[in-house]
Structure formats: C-alpha cells, structure tokens
Design a protein around this motif. Sequence first.
Motif, PDB file in Angstrom:
ATOM      1  N   ALA A  63    -193.788  38.218 -20.804  1.00 37.76           N
ATOM      2  CA  ALA A  63    -192.630  39.111 -20.887  1.00 37.76           C
ATOM      3  C   ALA A  63    -191.839  39.100 -19.586  1.00 37.76           C
ATOM      4  N   THR A  64    -192.550  39.103 -18.461  1.00 38.99           N
ATOM      5  CA  THR A  64    -191.877  39.089 -17.164  1.00 38.99           C
ATOM      6  C   THR A  64    -191.089  37.795 -16.970  1.00 38.99           C
ATOM      7  N   SER A  65    -191.720  36.669 -17.330  1.00 37.14           N
ATOM      8  CA  SER A  65    -191.028  35.379 -17.228  1.00 37.14           C
ATOM      9  C   SER A  65    -189.834  35.332 -18.170  1.00 37.14           C
ATOM     10  N   SER A  66    -190.020  35.815 -19.400  1.00 37.36           N
ATOM     11  CA  SER A  66    -188.936  35.786 -20.381  1.00 37.36           C
ATOM     12  C   SER A  66    -187.766  36.660 -19.947  1.00 37.36           C
ATOM     13  N   ALA A  67    -188.070  37.815 -19.351  1.00 40.98           N
ATOM     14  CA  ALA A  67    -187.006  38.712 -18.899  1.00 40.98           C
ATOM     15  C   ALA A  67    -186.176  38.063 -17.804  1.00 40.98           C
ATOM     16  N   ALA A  68    -186.845  37.406 -16.840  1.00 36.93           N
ATOM     17  CA  ALA A  68    -186.108  36.748 -15.765  1.00 36.93           C
ATOM     18  C   ALA A  68    -185.234  35.621 -16.300  1.00 36.93           C
ATOM     19  N   LEU A  69    -185.763  34.849 -17.244  1.00 40.36           N
ATOM     20  CA  LEU A  69    -185.005  33.740 -17.814  1.00 40.36           C
ATOM     21  C   LEU A  69    -183.849  34.235 -18.681  1.00 40.36           C
ATOM     22  N   ALA A  70    -184.092  35.285 -19.465  1.00 42.26           N
ATOM     23  CA  ALA A  70    -183.049  35.819 -20.341  1.00 42.26           C
ATOM     24  C   ALA A  70    -181.896  36.405 -19.533  1.00 42.26           C
ATOM     25  N   ALA A  71    -182.208  37.002 -18.386  1.00 47.86           N
ATOM     26  CA  ALA A  71    -181.147  37.525 -17.523  1.00 47.86           C
ATOM     27  C   ALA A  71    -180.305  36.392 -16.945  1.00 47.86           C
ATOM     28  N   ARG A  72    -180.960  35.262 -16.675  1.00 49.50           N
ATOM     29  CA  ARG A  72    -180.234  34.105 -16.114  1.00 49.50           C
ATOM     30  C   ARG A  72    -179.454  33.347 -17.185  1.00 49.50           C
ATOM     31  N   TYR A  73    -180.005  33.254 -18.395  1.00 50.58           N
ATOM     32  CA  TYR A  73    -179.380  32.515 -19.493  1.00 50.58           C
ATOM     33  C   TYR A  73    -179.243  33.426 -20.713  1.00 50.58           C
ATOM     34  N   PRO A  74    -178.232  34.286 -20.737  1.00 53.22           N
ATOM     35  CA  PRO A  74    -178.105  35.278 -21.813  1.00 53.22           C
ATOM     36  C   PRO A  74    -177.474  34.700 -23.075  1.00 53.22           C
ATOM     37  N   HIS A  75    -178.174  33.746 -23.698  1.00 52.68           N
ATOM     38  CA  HIS A  75    -177.662  33.092 -24.890  1.00 52.68           C
ATOM     39  C   HIS A  75    -178.684  33.209 -26.014  1.00 52.68           C
ATOM     40  N   SER A  76    -178.253  32.988 -27.245  1.00 54.75           N
ATOM     41  CA  SER A  76    -179.173  32.915 -28.363  1.00 54.75           C
ATOM     42  C   SER A  76    -180.081  31.705 -28.186  1.00 54.75           C
ATOM     43  N   GLY A  77    -181.350  31.855 -28.590  1.00 56.51           N
ATOM     44  CA  GLY A  77    -182.261  30.720 -28.560  1.00 56.51           C
ATOM     45  C   GLY A  77    -183.510  30.912 -27.741  1.00 56.51           C
ATOM     46  N   ASN A 355    -193.128  30.127 -19.327  1.00 59.73           N
ATOM     47  CA  ASN A 355    -193.686  30.356 -17.991  1.00 59.73           C
ATOM     48  C   ASN A 355    -193.412  29.182 -17.060  1.00 59.73           C
ATOM     49  N   ALA A 356    -193.525  27.960 -17.584  1.00 63.20           N
ATOM     50  CA  ALA A 356    -193.233  26.790 -16.757  1.00 63.20           C
ATOM     51  C   ALA A 356    -191.771  26.800 -16.319  1.00 63.20           C
ATOM     52  N   ALA A 357    -190.883  27.202 -17.237  1.00 61.00           N
ATOM     53  CA  ALA A 357    -189.466  27.272 -16.886  1.00 61.00           C
ATOM     54  C   ALA A 357    -189.209  28.356 -15.847  1.00 61.00           C
ATOM     55  N   ALA A 358    -189.854  29.508 -15.999  1.00 61.26           N
ATOM     56  CA  ALA A 358    -189.660  30.607 -15.052  1.00 61.26           C
ATOM     57  C   ALA A 358    -190.149  30.231 -13.656  1.00 61.26           C
ATOM     58  N   TYR A 359    -191.175  29.415 -13.581  1.00 60.20           N
ATOM     59  CA  TYR A 359    -191.703  28.996 -12.280  1.00 60.20           C
ATOM     60  C   TYR A 359    -190.665  28.221 -11.475  1.00 60.20           C
ATOM     61  N   THR A 360    -189.738  27.551 -12.170  1.00 60.10           N
ATOM     62  CA  THR A 360    -188.739  26.737 -11.471  1.00 60.10           C
ATOM     63  C   THR A 360    -187.525  27.535 -11.018  1.00 60.10           C
ATOM     64  N   LEU A 361    -187.428  28.812 -11.380  1.00 57.90           N
ATOM     65  CA  LEU A 361    -186.282  29.620 -10.968  1.00 57.90           C
ATOM     66  C   LEU A 361    -186.283  29.806  -9.446  1.00 57.90           C
ATOM     67  N   PRO A 362    -185.126  29.813  -8.829  1.00 58.56           N
ATOM     68  CA  PRO A 362    -185.063  30.122  -7.390  1.00 58.56           C
ATOM     69  C   PRO A 362    -185.580  31.526  -7.123  1.00 58.56           C
ATOM     70  N   ALA A 363    -186.069  31.764  -5.936  1.00 60.98           N
ATOM     71  CA  ALA A 363    -186.670  33.054  -5.599  1.00 60.98           C
ATOM     72  C   ALA A 363    -185.723  34.211  -5.852  1.00 60.98           C
ATOM     73  N   GLY A 364    -184.443  34.023  -5.595  1.00 57.39           N
ATOM     74  CA  GLY A 364    -183.484  35.101  -5.777  1.00 57.39           C
ATOM     75  C   GLY A 364    -183.252  35.483  -7.222  1.00 57.39           C
ATOM     76  N   GLU A 365    -183.611  34.603  -8.167  1.00 54.80           N
ATOM     77  CA  GLU A 365    -183.424  34.878  -9.584  1.00 54.80           C
ATOM     78  C   GLU A 365    -184.732  35.152 -10.316  1.00 54.80           C
ATOM     79  N   ARG A 366    -185.858  34.942  -9.646  1.00 54.79           N
ATOM     80  CA  ARG A 366    -187.148  35.055 -10.327  1.00 54.79           C
ATOM     81  C   ARG A 366    -187.565  36.512 -10.480  1.00 54.79           C
ATOM     82  N   HIS A 367    -187.344  37.350  -9.480  1.00 56.08           N
ATOM     83  CA  HIS A 367    -187.639  38.783  -9.538  1.00 56.08           C
ATOM     84  C   HIS A 367    -189.104  39.053  -9.902  1.00 56.08           C
ATOM     85  N   MET A 368    -190.022  38.206  -9.456  1.00 54.37           N
ATOM     86  CA  MET A 368    -191.451  38.402  -9.726  1.00 54.37           C
ATOM     87  C   MET A 368    -192.238  37.532  -8.766  1.00 54.37           C
ATOM     88  N   ARG A 369    -193.520  37.834  -8.632  1.00 49.24           N
ATOM     89  CA  ARG A 369    -194.395  37.021  -7.802  1.00 49.24           C
ATOM     90  C   ARG A 369    -194.586  35.643  -8.423  1.00 49.24           C
TER      91      ARG A 369
END
Length: 412
Positions: A63-77, A355-369
């Motif tokens: 959920a944490t990974s999905s939330a960070a990714l959804a905030a970065r890419y707010p599209h259907s899918g 989760n693999a995709a969230a790991y590649t987010l820059p620190a400023g967009e990841r918002h998690m450990r």
Amino acid sequence: MSDDQQPGPRLARRLGTGDAVVIGLGSMIGAGVFSAFAPAAAAAGSGLLAGLAIAGVVAYCNATSSAALAARYPHSGGTYVYGRQRLGDWWGFAAGWGFVVGKTASCAAMALTFAAYVAPEFARPLAVLAVLGITAVNFFGITKTAGVARALLAVTLAALAVALTAVFAADNVGAVPLTAHPAGVLQSAGLLFFAFAGYARIATLGEEVREPRRTIPRAIPIALGAALVLYAVVGVGLLAALGPEALATSRAPLADAARAGGLSPLAPAATVGAAVAALGALLALVTGIGRTALAMARNGDLPRRLATVHPRYHVPRHAELALAGVVCALVLTLDLRGAIGFSSFGVLVYYAIANAAAYTLPAGERHMRRWVPVLGLAGCLLLAVTLPWQSVVSGIAVFAVGLGGRALLRRR
C-alpha cells in the motif's frame, strides 16, 4: 509522451478521499470477510491469525509503495502504468496481465458468492444477473459507482455488526479447542492476502480522483487499516465460535458461527451482509479491471477498441462490456475456492512489480524508507510460492500465455 500524460480520451476527476476509501474498503470487506477465512483455516488452523498478521505487513508495504507511485503517476491502470514508467514495457504488461486475469476470476467468485447466499439452487443464473446489474451501474459514471458502493458498504457493516454480536455473545465462545498448523501459516497468509487486494482499486482509479497526489496517499492507508482491524475481529470470533476444523469446511462462516452459539435468529444478518458485501466487491472489481484494461488498450497491449471512453459518462464502455461477457462465461464454469488461490497468485505478482517500481523512485518522491518496497517485494514472492501448488502452476501457465502471446504479436 511525458510521464504525466497518457494517450486517448481522458476520464473525469470526480472522486474525493471519502469516495476512494469507500471503494477500496468495500472491495476488501466483500472479498475477505466472507471468502478467505475458510481456506486459510484449512491451511493453518488457528495459525491463520499469524497468517493474517503476515499478510497485513506485506499489504502495508504494498500500500505504501502503491500510494507513492499513484501520487507520481495519477492515471488509470495502477501498476501497469507504474511498471511501464519505472521498469519497462514488459514489466508493466506482466503487472497488467496478472491484474486483469486474476481479478476477472475474482469477479466470477464474488458473483457466485452473492448468488450462493441468496438462492444457492439458482446460483449460476443469478450470478450472471448480478454481473449484468453491476456493469449497468458502472456504465453510468464513476459518481454513480461511488454512491452505490457507499450504500452497499453501509449495509454490509450494519449486517456485520449484528452477526459479530451474535458470535461474541454466544454461550460457546471459547469452548471449542484450537489447533494450529505452523507449516501452513505462510500459505494461509497468501490466501488471506486475497482479502487485502481492494486498496488497489484506489490506485487504478488515479485518473478519476481529485488532487490525486494528496488524496491517494491518504485514502489507501485509511482503507487498509480499517480492513485489518475488522479482519482481526472477525478471525478471532470465527475461531472462538466454530474452531478451525469447522471453519475450514464452512461455506458461510459467520452465519454458521451465529447458529453454533444458539443465536440462530441473528444468522440471517450474516447472510444479508455476505450477499451485499459480495456485490460491493464485485462493483469495485469491475471498476478497477475496466480502468486497467483501458490503460493497456491505450498502449496496444489489449485491443485498442477497449480504450473507447463514453462521451457523456466518461467510462471505458467497451472494456466494461467485454469484461462482463468474460465474467458471465466464467461463472458458469469456475470453482469458488480455487479462484481465491489463483487470484492471489496474480495479485502478488502485480504487487511485487509495484514494489520494484517504487524502489526506483527518487528519494524526494518515495516518501518512505528504502526497506519498505524491499520487504514488500520479498514478501510477495514468498507468499506467491507458498500458495497451493495448483494455484502456482495455473498462475505460471497464465502468465506464460500472456507474455508469449505478446511476444508473438510484437514479432508479427
């Protein structure tokens, strides 16, 4: 095309935080409370509570990974989009394929659950009618979907409150022996993970959420936390009233638990709750699959005709009609319990990619450990391989068909 743009007609942003929480929570409650505890008890006995805790931890990471990714890419899918953007087209396709195929089977399972509680002697025809009715609701726009989901969730929670009162007030609570099967705890966690998959609907609706960078990271943990608390209460009550052996063989655990304690007049509340919750889960599933199919069709990973958006109601009309046809065919042939394991495998692969995709987010967009997506990825893969072998084999076969078919079409 930039990261923040998608081809094709746009969907309308009409959902607030409350709407998103309702859609996610309605999906999780319908799937988990009335479907997942029996097979989990068969795998682990009373150890299913440990399995529930493990599934909850993995779901939190996802959920944490999905939330960070959804905030970065707010599209259907959902993860189909995230995988394409962060890992490459093939990873995105694998995520989208796993979600669409696994959740299509879940749609059939939820339709059959509804019909089995309402009129078991006419289960399959009634399940078809449920699918057609839910598709009709979705066809009139996302605000109608959210409104119906809110009403179904209210009825479900009221019925659950009555049923749980009957369970915990019964004379036999705590009198049945509890036996655990430690070797099956991980398998029970994988099966119970099926119950937590509803928060994915919030991410897949990213294109229809107002202020997605603020709304989605708030809605996902709220829905997940509320569902986890409810699951824990229900799990304890079912084990205390029925015991793991009776729970493992029950088709209607809450109703059976109420009857076992001598409060059979309250058992119909569990039946009503199960039927309504299954409809709520089916509603959310159809909504999420339609949006993922829309995103895949926009990129040519599914027939492009499925990317058609209704000019008035702003819904992926062809995707939802195609989905309804496939689900109606499945309800005539699908086994209810087998669908849970099959769906769990597909969704665990889906979240492993998230989760693999969230790991590649820059620190400023990841918002998690950094360890959160790592733990989520490892947990998803571990739970996937500990599912019943039939689910693992069928899941691998379906992924092989999808990936092989895509490779063949790309070569041609």
